[in-house]
Write a protein that holds these residues in place. Sequence first.
Motif, PDB file in Angstrom:
ATOM      1  N   PRO A 125       0.828  -1.207   0.000  1.00 16.23           N
ATOM      2  CA  PRO A 125       0.000   0.000   0.000  1.00 16.23           C
ATOM      3  C   PRO A 125       0.864   1.260   0.000  1.00 16.23           C
ATOM      4  N   GLN A 126       0.619   2.152  -0.950  1.00 20.10           N
ATOM      5  CA  GLN A 126       1.356   3.407  -1.086  1.00 20.10           C
ATOM      6  C   GLN A 126       0.353   4.542  -0.964  1.00 20.10           C
ATOM      7  N   LEU A 127       0.409   5.239   0.178  1.00 20.12           N
ATOM      8  CA  LEU A 127      -0.655   6.174   0.513  1.00 20.12           C
ATOM      9  C   LEU A 127      -0.284   7.640   0.317  1.00 20.12           C
ATOM     10  N   HIS A 128       1.019   7.963   0.187  1.00 21.14           N
ATOM     11  CA  HIS A 128       1.443   9.367   0.079  1.00 21.14           C
ATOM     12  C   HIS A 128       2.528   9.475  -0.981  1.00 21.14           C
ATOM     13  N   CYS A 129       2.152   9.434  -2.248  1.00 20.01           N
ATOM     14  CA  CYS A 129       3.130   9.418  -3.334  1.00 20.01           C
ATOM     15  C   CYS A 129       2.955  10.649  -4.222  1.00 20.01           C
ATOM     16  N   ALA A 130       4.070  11.077  -4.823  1.00 18.18           N
ATOM     17  CA  ALA A 130       4.036  12.224  -5.733  1.00 18.18           C
ATOM     18  C   ALA A 130       5.205  12.130  -6.695  1.00 18.18           C
ATOM     19  N   THR A 131       4.976  12.548  -7.926  1.00 18.75           N
ATOM     20  CA  THR A 131       6.035  12.682  -8.917  1.00 18.75           C
ATOM     21  C   THR A 131       6.024  14.118  -9.419  1.00 18.75           C
ATOM     22  N   PHE A 132       7.205  14.745  -9.409  1.00 20.91           N
ATOM     23  CA  PHE A 132       7.360  16.128  -9.844  1.00 20.91           C
ATOM     24  C   PHE A 132       8.010  16.143 -11.221  1.00 20.91           C
ATOM     25  N   PHE A 133       7.431  16.903 -12.150  1.00 22.42           N
ATOM     26  CA  PHE A 133       7.968  17.042 -13.498  1.00 22.42           C
ATOM     27  C   PHE A 133       8.515  18.453 -13.664  1.00 22.42           C
ATOM     28  N   ILE A 134       9.658  18.546 -14.348  1.00 20.16           N
ATOM     29  CA  ILE A 134      10.250  19.854 -14.621  1.00 20.16           C
ATOM     30  C   ILE A 134      10.876  19.833 -15.998  1.00 20.16           C
ATOM     31  N   GLY A 135      10.724  20.932 -16.743  1.00 19.74           N
ATOM     32  CA  GLY A 135      11.333  21.079 -18.051  1.00 19.74           C
ATOM     33  C   GLY A 135      12.226  22.302 -18.087  1.00 19.74           C
ATOM     34  N   GLU A 136      12.733  22.613 -19.262  1.00 15.23           N
ATOM     35  CA  GLU A 136      13.472  23.852 -19.453  1.00 15.23           C
ATOM     36  C   GLU A 136      12.491  25.018 -19.336  1.00 15.23           C
ATOM     37  N   PRO A 137      12.989  26.233 -19.117  1.00 16.43           N
ATOM     38  CA  PRO A 137      12.075  27.370 -18.943  1.00 16.43           C
ATOM     39  C   PRO A 137      11.075  27.550 -20.081  1.00 16.43           C
ATOM     40  N   GLU A 138      11.486  27.223 -21.311  1.00 18.29           N
ATOM     41  CA  GLU A 138      10.612  27.441 -22.462  1.00 18.29           C
ATOM     42  C   GLU A 138       9.810  26.206 -22.836  1.00 18.29           C
ATOM     43  N   GLU A 139       9.636  25.271 -21.906  1.00 14.83           N
ATOM     44  CA  GLU A 139       8.900  24.047 -22.182  1.00 14.83           C
ATOM     45  C   GLU A 139       7.650  23.937 -21.313  1.00 14.83           C
ATOM     46  N   LEU A 140       6.613  23.304 -21.883  1.00 16.99           N
ATOM     47  CA  LEU A 140       5.414  22.916 -21.150  1.00 16.99           C
ATOM     48  C   LEU A 140       5.403  21.398 -21.014  1.00 16.99           C
ATOM     49  N   GLY A 185     -10.753   4.134  -2.358  1.00 16.16           N
ATOM     50  CA  GLY A 185      -9.952   5.210  -1.776  1.00 16.16           C
ATOM     51  C   GLY A 185      -8.697   5.555  -2.552  1.00 16.16           C
ATOM     52  N   ASP A 186      -8.424   4.843  -3.665  1.00 18.15           N
ATOM     53  CA  ASP A 186      -7.275   5.204  -4.488  1.00 18.15           C
ATOM     54  C   ASP A 186      -7.562   6.506  -5.235  1.00 18.15           C
ATOM     55  N   ASN A 208       6.644  25.320 -16.852  1.00 17.37           N
ATOM     56  CA  ASN A 208       7.630  24.244 -17.026  1.00 17.37           C
ATOM     57  C   ASN A 208       7.620  23.218 -15.905  1.00 17.37           C
ATOM     58  N   VAL A 209       6.645  23.289 -14.998  1.00 20.57           N
ATOM     59  CA  VAL A 209       6.541  22.301 -13.920  1.00 20.57           C
ATOM     60  C   VAL A 209       5.103  21.805 -13.791  1.00 20.57           C
ATOM     61  N   ALA A 210       4.986  20.541 -13.405  1.00 17.43           N
ATOM     62  CA  ALA A 210       3.702  19.910 -13.104  1.00 17.43           C
ATOM     63  C   ALA A 210       3.990  18.757 -12.149  1.00 17.43           C
ATOM     64  N   MET A 211       2.937  18.099 -11.651  1.00 20.25           N
ATOM     65  CA  MET A 211       3.154  16.979 -10.744  1.00 20.25           C
ATOM     66  C   MET A 211       1.924  16.095 -10.719  1.00 20.25           C
ATOM     67  N   ILE A 212       2.105  14.883 -10.215  1.00 19.87           N
ATOM     68  CA  ILE A 212       0.982  13.997  -9.949  1.00 19.87           C
ATOM     69  C   ILE A 212       1.020  13.570  -8.492  1.00 19.87           C
ATOM     70  N   PHE A 213      -0.170  13.437  -7.899  1.00 17.63           N
ATOM     71  CA  PHE A 213      -0.351  12.813  -6.589  1.00 17.63           C
ATOM     72  C   PHE A 213      -1.038  11.477  -6.816  1.00 17.63           C
ATOM     73  N   PHE A 214      -0.680  10.467  -6.057  1.00 19.13           N
ATOM     74  CA  PHE A 214      -1.436   9.222  -6.179  1.00 19.13           C
ATOM     75  C   PHE A 214      -1.399   8.433  -4.880  1.00 19.13           C
ATOM     76  N   ARG A 215      -2.465   7.649  -4.703  1.00 21.23           N
ATOM     77  CA  ARG A 215      -2.600   6.743  -3.556  1.00 21.23           C
ATOM     78  C   ARG A 215      -3.128   5.415  -4.086  1.00 21.23           C
ATOM     79  N   ILE A 216      -2.441   4.330  -3.754  1.00 20.01           N
ATOM     80  CA  ILE A 216      -2.834   3.001  -4.219  1.00 20.01           C
ATOM     81  C   ILE A 216      -2.750   2.039  -3.043  1.00 20.01           C
ATOM     82  N   HIS A 217      -3.859   1.398  -2.719  1.00 19.86           N
ATOM     83  CA  HIS A 217      -3.916   0.492  -1.581  1.00 19.86           C
ATOM     84  C   HIS A 217      -3.510  -0.943  -1.929  1.00 19.86           C
ATOM     85  N   GLN A 218      -3.907  -1.426  -3.081  1.00 12.62           N
ATOM     86  CA  GLN A 218      -3.761  -2.835  -3.417  1.00 12.62           C
ATOM     87  C   GLN A 218      -2.454  -3.110  -4.140  1.00 12.62           C
ATOM     88  N   PRO A 219      -1.567  -3.959  -3.585  1.00 13.65           N
ATOM     89  CA  PRO A 219      -0.346  -4.346  -4.303  1.00 13.65           C
ATOM     90  C   PRO A 219      -0.675  -4.925  -5.678  1.00 13.65           C
TER      91      PRO A 219
END
Length: 322
Positions: free
Chosen positions: A77-92, A107-108, A155-166
């Motif tokens: 079970p992974q309850l507090h996860c996040a991935t941060f994305f970053i690019g160059e200044p001129e990128e989306l 609850g996921d 140039n930045v974004a992120m995802i949050f996720f929660r997954i209970h079931q292996p």
Amino acid sequence: MPSAFQFQCHFVLIFLAASKGETRYLEVRDASEDEPFLLLSEDLKRELSAGQIYRRSLRCIDMLSIEGQFTFTADQPQLHCATFFIGEPEELITVDYHFVNIDCQGGDFLKVFDGWILKGEKFPSSLDHPLPTSQRYVDFCESGNIQRTIRSSQNVAMIFFRIHQPGNGFTITVKKNTNLFPCNVISQTPSGRFTMVIPHQHRNCSFSIIYPVVIKISDLILGHLNGLFLKKPSAGCAGVGDFVELLGGTGLDPSKMFPLADLCHSFHGSAQMKIGCENTVLRMVSSGKHINRVTFEYHQLDLQETENRKENSIEEFCFPSI
């Protein structure tokens, strides 16, 4: 204690606090064992031939600056996860869902956020982002197939996720697109040079440098002439309409940072300031009546520079204790 927001050149995460609120930064110890300098590796980018897709697994707390396809599969079970994305200044940043196997009813969740959020502070701030905060989140459990592609506004974004079931998880593809007029930017590096242009747009743009720095403004073009002010309760450029301000602080949100100086006039020359804060922001406020432009360069303060404070003609702020 190390700075709350400093990056290392190869894979330092500052974001364990995003899930636990305890550690000020996180250095991923296993990154150098199997994928050295993965985050910002130009060698890796050059080695990928045209059309080849980079693939790897995601960690619960992760950060990416490269395009590719990324898969997360829960081994517990992974309850507090996040991935941060970053690019160059001129990128989306564009995030595409390819495969999602999570239990929304159990609850996921899997959410994309347009920007970064850390310990309740957002970049860009609510004052500077074109969308209200509620619209900056895209929740897969609510949108499903309706919105499987999400593009960031900077140039930045992120995802949050929660997954209970292996065994459950998801696969996403991350791509980058050119942004002709970069507005809000987080710098990947402690030094660089950048030109910000706001062409007849009523908007505010912030350039965030997550280091103590020396910042040197070499060119500023605004639609009027005024003066240079240090921030005081009764002084500043707020009534001017078009100006640049320097901010410093220990958090992510420019609207919660300490105002250091305003520049209200156009000039060709040099204006330099040492800012010893953990986060330094140059913010341009534009009325939309003019084409505003500012060029600046910056480099990280070293120990000797923090000791030689009296050399500056402008008062210095936020110097860390030594």
